[in-house]
Design a protein around this motif. Structure first.
Motif, PDB file in Angstrom:
ATOM      1  N   TRP A 121      17.190  48.399   3.579  1.00 58.99           N
ATOM      2  CA  TRP A 121      17.336  49.752   4.120  1.00 58.99           C
ATOM      3  C   TRP A 121      16.268  50.067   5.161  1.00 58.99           C
ATOM      4  O   TRP A 121      15.103  49.772   4.946  1.00 58.99           O
ATOM      5  N   THR A 135      13.601  52.357   6.924  1.00 60.92           N
ATOM      6  CA  THR A 135      12.768  53.499   6.531  1.00 60.92           C
ATOM      7  C   THR A 135      12.104  54.007   7.799  1.00 60.92           C
ATOM      8  O   THR A 135      12.109  53.297   8.812  1.00 60.92           O
ATOM      9  N   TYR A 160      11.232  49.001   7.197  1.00 64.49           N
ATOM     10  CA  TYR A 160      12.403  48.744   6.373  1.00 64.49           C
ATOM     11  C   TYR A 160      11.941  48.310   4.991  1.00 64.49           C
ATOM     12  O   TYR A 160      10.790  47.884   4.827  1.00 64.49           O
ATOM     13  N   THR A 161      12.850  48.388   4.011  1.00 65.50           N
ATOM     14  CA  THR A 161      12.482  47.938   2.666  1.00 65.50           C
ATOM     15  C   THR A 161      12.390  46.422   2.680  1.00 65.50           C
ATOM     16  O   THR A 161      13.290  45.740   3.156  1.00 65.50           O
ATOM     17  N   LYS A 162      11.278  45.899   2.153  1.00 65.72           N
ATOM     18  CA  LYS A 162      11.019  44.452   2.284  1.00 65.72           C
ATOM     19  C   LYS A 162      11.755  43.625   1.228  1.00 65.72           C
ATOM     20  O   LYS A 162      12.023  42.449   1.455  1.00 65.72           O
ATOM     21  N   TRP A 184      20.034  44.441  -2.304  1.00 68.71           N
ATOM     22  CA  TRP A 184      19.087  45.453  -1.807  1.00 68.71           C
ATOM     23  C   TRP A 184      17.720  45.287  -2.452  1.00 68.71           C
ATOM     24  O   TRP A 184      16.705  45.523  -1.845  1.00 68.71           O
ATOM     25  N   ASN A 225      10.454  39.358  -0.472  1.00 67.54           N
ATOM     26  CA  ASN A 225       9.698  39.392   0.774  1.00 67.54           C
ATOM     27  C   ASN A 225      10.245  38.408   1.799  1.00 67.54           C
ATOM     28  O   ASN A 225       9.489  37.755   2.518  1.00 67.54           O
ATOM     29  N   PRO A 232      15.420  42.301   2.331  1.00 67.70           N
ATOM     30  CA  PRO A 232      15.229  43.467   3.194  1.00 67.70           C
ATOM     31  C   PRO A 232      16.585  44.139   3.371  1.00 67.70           C
ATOM     32  O   PRO A 232      17.581  43.455   3.600  1.00 67.70           O
TER      33      PRO A 232
END
Lengths: 504, 291
Positions: B57, B59, B63-65, B51, B69, B55
């Motif tokens: 979750w 949002t 999404y969380t990168k 996590w 990245n 990437p």
């Protein structure tokens, strides 16, 4: 009971009663990995194999030196293949899709050679297993060899069986920390060297060694070095016999190859029982030769008791033979209480007879014949291996073209694979169609239809075959067979491929 | 340890119970194998690391990168660039080599054929067919009949600027609409068609050929040539051979004269890089018809 209690708790009363025979101490070893002792819901119990001495131990040292030697040295051997090809004797050249093995050079489309080698290896394994049980497991399996190496390292830093048991039971002192850390660092080093040797099989070894040391090797080399360092450390250093007992499928398959005539490391029940401690001066009549000293259990790398009979957990390393022979020498009884023997012989002994060794029987003959058959097929395939491969592909859209002067042309894609280690020039001709003219794209117009294919290379050329209107109209049907012949200009050897010529 | 004391051993199996009981039925304590449990825990720990760096979750605004990245699109782009960079030497060489000399070098020809084939399948095959076999109204590129010239340089020019395209340097010419624009009558058109058929020795009406020849000399010869063999500079068709872009029947010929013809080919300069256009020219030239 704690983990260590199991080992150091004496099974009988006083120290003197603990002797198996005068001057021979009974080992406190327990066959912790015997089927009866194992419990899937129990914590793993560590095995502390004692160093055995004897012929089989020497054979195992030799095998270890041999197998590790081959593994580490092989990628450094050179083999001259001419200026355009790698000179590494064994090289899996992934980038160029070639597998070099001494005189053999395998292209991806010839991968069946590798399949054949694997089939041959499997049959060889069946054969030796039918003859002498799990000799592969006992002497040459990488898991066995590396475990043996790791145990030797452990013994070097921490001492033999009893020292190691004591060390594990003792509180954490500076000396214990040092011994443990040194052991694990050595194991990791062996792992790194193992992974380090593996990557050399995939890239020119001297170049890669320089790259690895200067930190300029490809990332994938470091990745695989790391993977193999960790797996060697975990499987050889830590998991050890657990791999053989729980992970490996071979112990489960071996049953199908072993029969009553197979040589197995076996305890001579007839001679050994009833077992029990032997007191000084006690006669040997009416009792077995086994003095229950458990020397065989103490040296066992998988933590079992050979006296329980043939079992899945036994890798047939024969170290118990060495241990028992040593004891027999000391108490003045004949060697071979634990020895290579067949089930048939053991059964015959019970009724007072004996059963001679039968090496030639249906099973071994069958395995040997199958092996020879596969080897013969492979040899035939290899000798018939053409050093030239030609593929001719007729254009499908359009299948033919009418030119402005009415003549008809067909186009073909011709792939020529030159497996010889020098460039070759081929002259192309067509037969079967009268008046057909041939032209190769990239070969200047008017020049001879010749193509040069470089060493160990594939060249794809576009070939045009043209027929005048009259000749095309004279063809018996709209599609006629056409032979495209390729002549090696140096050897004059001709190779033909059949295709067709089409007209409207 | 006190908890352990309270556990009871099931008399029948000899296994301890978990202490859970439902309607007199007790649960035996049969835990999962340790290796399984530890693998499971290791996976949980691994997933947390996953996590953080990848990437993970969703949002509300994306999404969380992740710290690295990571993006598959970026990987594909990078791989494409790496592939182009690996081809760099060959691409530069092709750019620097005169068009006509590319086929003399085995390596350049091989690369140009591969690059040309890929570009052809993507950009040209929709009209010209995947083997360049063409369709009615779309020239067959395998034959040796070229409206605008079949040398590799002329082919490159046609690809660069197109035919009747929007490019200022486009190749352009027009076949007039003799019927629609009432330049010729229906019977005139019939006669000229007979004459055109006679050029490839297929006419059946000598009288019509005679009057058609006169009209041809007045109306058609300026573009198609007095002998009807076409003029490459004008992009006019050779009417004497067996290759017909719009069909060889009299009906098709009459239709061409009555309604005119003006097939278009788009220009590719600025849309395909110069190196690839060069490769395309070599590829098309190598299909067989190149001069």
């Amino acid at each position: 009971m704690t983990k260590v209690d199991a080992y150091i708790m004496p099974e009988g009363g006083s120290a003197s009663a603990n002797d198996a025979a005068p001057g021979i101490e009974r080992s406190d070893a327990k066959a912790i990995n015997s089927r009866g002792e194992r419990d899937l819901y129990a914590k793993r119990q560590w095995v502390y194999p004692k160093l055995a001495r004897g012929n089989f131990r020497n054979l195992k040292w030799l095998m270890m030196a041999l197998t590790l030697g081959v593994y580490y040295v092989l990628p450094w051997l050179r083999w001259n293949r001419g200026p355009d090809l790698p000179d590494q004797a064994v090289l899996l050249d992934m980038a160029n899709n070639r597998f070099f093995f001494f005189f053999l050079e395998i292209w991806p489309q010839e991968f069946y050679y590798v399949t054949g080698l694997l089939v041959l290896a499997a049959l060889g394994l069946f054969f030796v297993t039918a003859l002498a049980g799990r000799v592969w497991c006992g002497y040459s399996c990488p898991q066995t060899v590396w475990t043996d190496l790791m145990v030797t390292i452990e013994r070097f830093w921490q001492g033999d069986r009893n020292d190691r048991i004591r060390l594990d039971a003792s509180p954490w002192t500076a000396s214990k920390v040092f011994k443990k850390v040194a052991t694990h660092i050595s194991w990791l080093l062996v792992g790194a060297l193992t992974g380090g040797a593996l990557v050399f099989y995939f890239r020119d070894a001297p170049t890669l060694a320089r790259e690895l040391l200067t930190g300029t090797a490809p990332a994938i080399a470091y990745l695989f070095l790391g993977i193999f360092a960790v797996t060697t450390y975990v499987l050889g250093g830590i998991a050890r016999e657990q791999v053989c007992i729980y992970m490996c499928p071979w112990p489960r398959i071996q049953g199908a190859m072993i029969d009553h005539e197979t040589l197995l490391v076996s305890y001579q029940v007839q001679r050994g029982e009833p077992r029990g401690p032997h007191k000084k001066g006690q006669p040997w009549d009416g009792r077995g030769d086994c003095i229950d000293c458990k020397a065989c259990v103490a040296v066992c790398p998988t933590g079992i008791d050979i006296r329980d009979g043939s079992q899945l957990e036994c890798i047939q390393c024969a170290l118990c033979i060495d241990a028992c022979n040593g004891i027999m020498d000391k108490i003045g009884r004949p060697r071979g209480l634990v020895a290579y023997s067949t089930i048939a012989h053991q059964e015959a002994l019970v009724i007072g007879g004996s059963s001679p060794l039968k090496l030639i029987r249906t099973r071994t003959v069958l395995y040997l014949m199958l092996g020879c058959l596969v080897a013969a097929i492979m040899l035939a395939a290899y000798t018939r291996r053409s050093e030239l491969e030609i593929n001719v592909l007729h254009d499908r859209s359009p299948p033919y073209v009418r030119l402005s002067d009415g003549s008809v042309r067909n186009a073909y894609t011709v792939k020529i694979l030159n497996k010889v280690h020098e460039p070759r020039t081929f002259l192309m001709t067509v037969n079967g169609v009268d008046g057909a003219k041939i032209e190769i794209i990239g070969v200047e117009r008017g020049g001879k239809p010749e193509v040069t294919v470089r060493t160990d290379d594939l060249r794809e050329v576009r070939v045009l075959v043209t027929l005048s209107r009259d000749n095309a109209d004279a063809l018996p049907s709209t599609s006629v067979p056409l032979d495209l012949t390729i002549h090696d200009t140096t050897s004059n050897k001709a190779t033909a491929r059949r295709t067709n010529f089409q007209r409207p | 340890m006190s908890e352990k004391k309270n556990r009871e051993i099931d008399a029948f199996t000899g296994v301890e119970t978990t202490g859970h009981e439902w309607d007199g039925i007790k649960e035996l304590n049969k835990p999962l194998p340790r290796w399984w449990i530890w693998t499971f825990y290791a996976c949980i720990v691994w997933s947390i690391g996953y996590w953080v760096v990848y990437p993970a979750w969703p949002t509300p605004d994306g999404y969380t990168k992740g710290l690295w990245n990571y993006s598959q699109r970026a990987v594909v782009t990078a791989e494409g660039e790496a592939a182009r960079a690996a081809q760099g030497a060959l691409r530069k060489q092709i750019e620097a080599t005169p068009l006509g000399d590319i086929r003399k070098n085995q390596d350049l020809l091989r690369f140009a054929m591969a690059a040309g084939n890929a570009a052809f399948q993507t950009n040209c095959s929709a009209c010209h067919g995947r083997g360049g076999q063409g369709f009615t109204g779309y020239p067959n590129l395998n034959d040796d009949d070229w409206l605008w010239g079949g040398s590799v340089e002329e082919i490159q020019k046609t690809i660069l600027y197109g035919v009747r395209s929007e490019h200022k340097d486009t190749r352009s010419s027009a076949m007039p609409r003799y019927g629609l624009d009432k330049i010729l009558t229906d019977s005139n058109i019939d006669d000229v068609s007979e004459y055109v058929l006679s050029l490839s020795k297929r006419s059946t009406d000598p009288k019509a050929v005679e009057s058609g020849a006169k009209i041809f000399g007045e109306q058609c010869a300026s573009c198609h040539g007095a002998d009807g063999k076409g003029i490459v500079e004008q992009g006019s068709a050779n009417l004497t051979d067996g290759i017909w872009l719009y069909g060889s029947s009299k009906t098709a010929i009459m239709e061409s004269i009555r309604n005119g013809r003006g097939g278009q080919m788009p220009y590719w300069t600025g849309r395909i890089d110069p190196m690839t256009i060069k490769a395309l020219a070599v590829y098309v030239h190598s299909l067989g018809g190149g001069k």
